[in-house]
Design an enzyme around this catalytic site. Sequence first.
Site, PDB file in Angstrom:
ATOM      1  N   CYS A 238       0.878  -1.175   0.000  1.00 23.55           N
ATOM      2  CA  CYS A 238       0.000   0.000   0.000  1.00 23.55           C
ATOM      3  C   CYS A 238       0.913   1.221   0.000  1.00 23.55           C
ATOM      4  O   CYS A 238       1.045   1.907   1.009  1.00 23.55           O
ATOM      5  CB  CYS A 238      -0.915   0.006   1.210  1.00 23.55           C
ATOM      6  SG  CYS A 238      -1.846  -1.526   1.448  1.00 23.55           S
TER       7      CYS A 238
ATOM      8  N   ALA B 196       1.297   4.303  -1.629  1.00 19.75           N
ATOM      9  CA  ALA B 196       1.058   5.747  -1.743  1.00 19.75           C
ATOM     10  C   ALA B 196       1.052   6.389  -0.349  1.00 19.75           C
ATOM     11  O   ALA B 196       0.614   5.757   0.622  1.00 19.75           O
ATOM     12  CB  ALA B 196      -0.266   5.997  -2.453  1.00 19.75           C
ATOM     13  N   PRO B 197       1.553   7.625  -0.232  1.00 22.00           N
ATOM     14  CA  PRO B 197       2.022   8.542  -1.292  1.00 22.00           C
ATOM     15  C   PRO B 197       3.485   8.407  -1.688  1.00 22.00           C
ATOM     16  O   PRO B 197       3.966   9.183  -2.487  1.00 22.00           O
ATOM     17  CB  PRO B 197       1.771   9.922  -0.682  1.00 22.00           C
ATOM     18  CG  PRO B 197       1.954   9.699   0.786  1.00 22.00           C
ATOM     19  CD  PRO B 197       1.448   8.309   1.067  1.00 22.00           C
ATOM     20  N   GLY B 198       4.229   7.436  -1.125  1.00 17.42           N
ATOM     21  CA  GLY B 198       5.568   7.151  -1.623  1.00 17.42           C
ATOM     22  C   GLY B 198       6.732   7.485  -0.719  1.00 17.42           C
ATOM     23  O   GLY B 198       7.876   7.179  -1.051  1.00 17.42           O
ATOM     24  N   GLY B 199       6.473   8.102   0.421  1.00 20.27           N
ATOM     25  CA  GLY B 199       7.572   8.478   1.309  1.00 20.27           C
ATOM     26  C   GLY B 199       8.359   7.285   1.804  1.00 20.27           C
ATOM     27  O   GLY B 199       9.591   7.316   1.875  1.00 20.27           O
ATOM     28  N   LYS B 200       7.645   6.196   2.165  1.00 18.21           N
ATOM     29  CA  LYS B 200       8.324   5.010   2.680  1.00 18.21           C
ATOM     30  C   LYS B 200       9.142   4.323   1.587  1.00 18.21           C
ATOM     31  O   LYS B 200      10.177   3.712   1.862  1.00 18.21           O
ATOM     32  CB  LYS B 200       7.310   4.050   3.284  1.00 18.21           C
ATOM     33  CG  LYS B 200       6.677   4.564   4.565  1.00 18.21           C
ATOM     34  CD  LYS B 200       5.795   3.541   5.219  1.00 18.21           C
ATOM     35  CE  LYS B 200       4.594   3.190   4.379  1.00 18.21           C
ATOM     36  NZ  LYS B 200       3.696   4.323   4.113  1.00 18.21           N
TER      37      LYS B 200
ATOM     38  N   ASP C 194      -4.219  -4.376  -7.364  1.00 23.57           N
ATOM     39  CA  ASP C 194      -4.904  -4.648  -6.099  1.00 23.57           C
ATOM     40  C   ASP C 194      -3.939  -5.368  -5.166  1.00 23.57           C
ATOM     41  O   ASP C 194      -3.453  -6.466  -5.469  1.00 23.57           O
ATOM     42  CB  ASP C 194      -6.130  -5.524  -6.377  1.00 23.57           C
ATOM     43  CG  ASP C 194      -6.996  -5.741  -5.151  1.00 23.57           C
ATOM     44  OD1 ASP C 194      -6.514  -5.512  -4.023  1.00 23.57           O
ATOM     45  OD2 ASP C 194      -8.155  -6.142  -5.310  1.00 23.57           O
TER      46      ASP C 194
ATOM     47  N   CYS D  46      -2.734   3.531  10.663  1.00 21.40           N
ATOM     48  CA  CYS D  46      -2.801   4.780  11.426  1.00 21.40           C
ATOM     49  C   CYS D  46      -4.151   4.866  12.130  1.00 21.40           C
ATOM     50  O   CYS D  46      -4.720   5.939  12.301  1.00 21.40           O
ATOM     51  CB  CYS D  46      -2.543   6.002  10.543  1.00 21.40           C
ATOM     52  SG  CYS D  46      -3.558   6.102   9.070  1.00 21.40           S
TER      53      CYS D  46
END
Length: 401
Positions: A173, A175-179, A235, A377
């Site tokens: 999962c 998005a948004p891509g920071g990890k 998915d 979260c």
Amino acid sequence: MDTPTDQPIDNDNLPNGWSNEISTFYQSLNLDPDLYHCIDKLPRYVRAVGFDYRIIHLSDNLESQPPLKKYKLDDPKLDTQKSTTQDNEKTSLAFKTDVQNLTSLSSQLEKDIGCQVSLSNTILGLLRISNGKAKINSSNLYKTGKIIGFDLSSAIAAISLDIKPNDHVLDLCCAPGGKLLFIADKIHSHGAPHSICSGSVTGVDISKKRLSTCQSLIKKSKSLSKIRIRLFASDGTTFNVPPPDDNWWDYSYLKQQTCKKQQPKEIPIDSISTSNIKPFFASKLLRNIYTPPLEITADSCIRKYNKVLVDAECSHDGSLVHLSKYINSNSQTLFGKLDSDFLSQDRLESVSELQLDLILNGWNNLSTGGTLVYSTCSLSYKQNELVIAKFLETVFKNSSR
């Protein structure tokens, strides 16, 4: 420890009815009903792109920290006779240089946004902004891709994977891509792609819109580690594309392999299984790699991921900043989603089913002896402990590992 700022709480700014509803919701989870009001005391964090992160001992001063942990790379071509003392001196010097560079970045950012910025005393590589509402998009550091917004909790989830130089990591999962960048930077801290540092990061998200955000973040980044990243529009509950070959970085090897295989034609994503699709976005070396899907690969040759992160879709009730975007929105449509996206019991039931499917598929993509990290979260028992309990029950029933 990182401490909150002392800013007054203005309950009058909450939309009518919201305060009572969210308080009731938190009470139903056996949580402090006034939890949301902590948002005015929270700092925010950004990450210095390209820095090798590390956990800092909270009771220690930065100057007294031990050298950065480096994994020994066993390669007969390398000189492995160097003394431990010399290695420690070099890593200690690198650590001090990192601290100096991060301090310089924090000073620049402080001037740009007009509030206090300091090094996080939890994770080296993160900068702590005292004002949680401060905007960083006007900062030159942000515009040039040298820093990105990044939650402390996201960093902890990624660090828990314990990334090694040759690890192929799957973020189901993403998005948004920071990890994605955070993990790629950790792998790349051991050097450019080569035989003993061949790790890669595969990001998956069902939303092409969210993947476009990831793509923009990666392209904008100044980090050289982005060469290791590929994205799939798929998915996460059914994704089954294996990791790239360990020699993905070797152009001459890939050229030889391409001659041996007939590349599949590109087909619309909705009409095929995820194993046959090309990446939504990838570096040139990762873009055209085709590997057999997991279900048709011989058992003895199955390639799976060394590390899997499932930072699952959730009700976001623990992400106070995320909630505030809905609460403070002038859009009635967006504000109306508070009930359906956060406060609804039906939402809690459906999202917990999705979370279980995601973690089970993460397990299916994990190699024997690998590490899987599940995070949300949300503060809901149903989305955390109960999901893990159901996952363990299912795995112990069906797993041969």
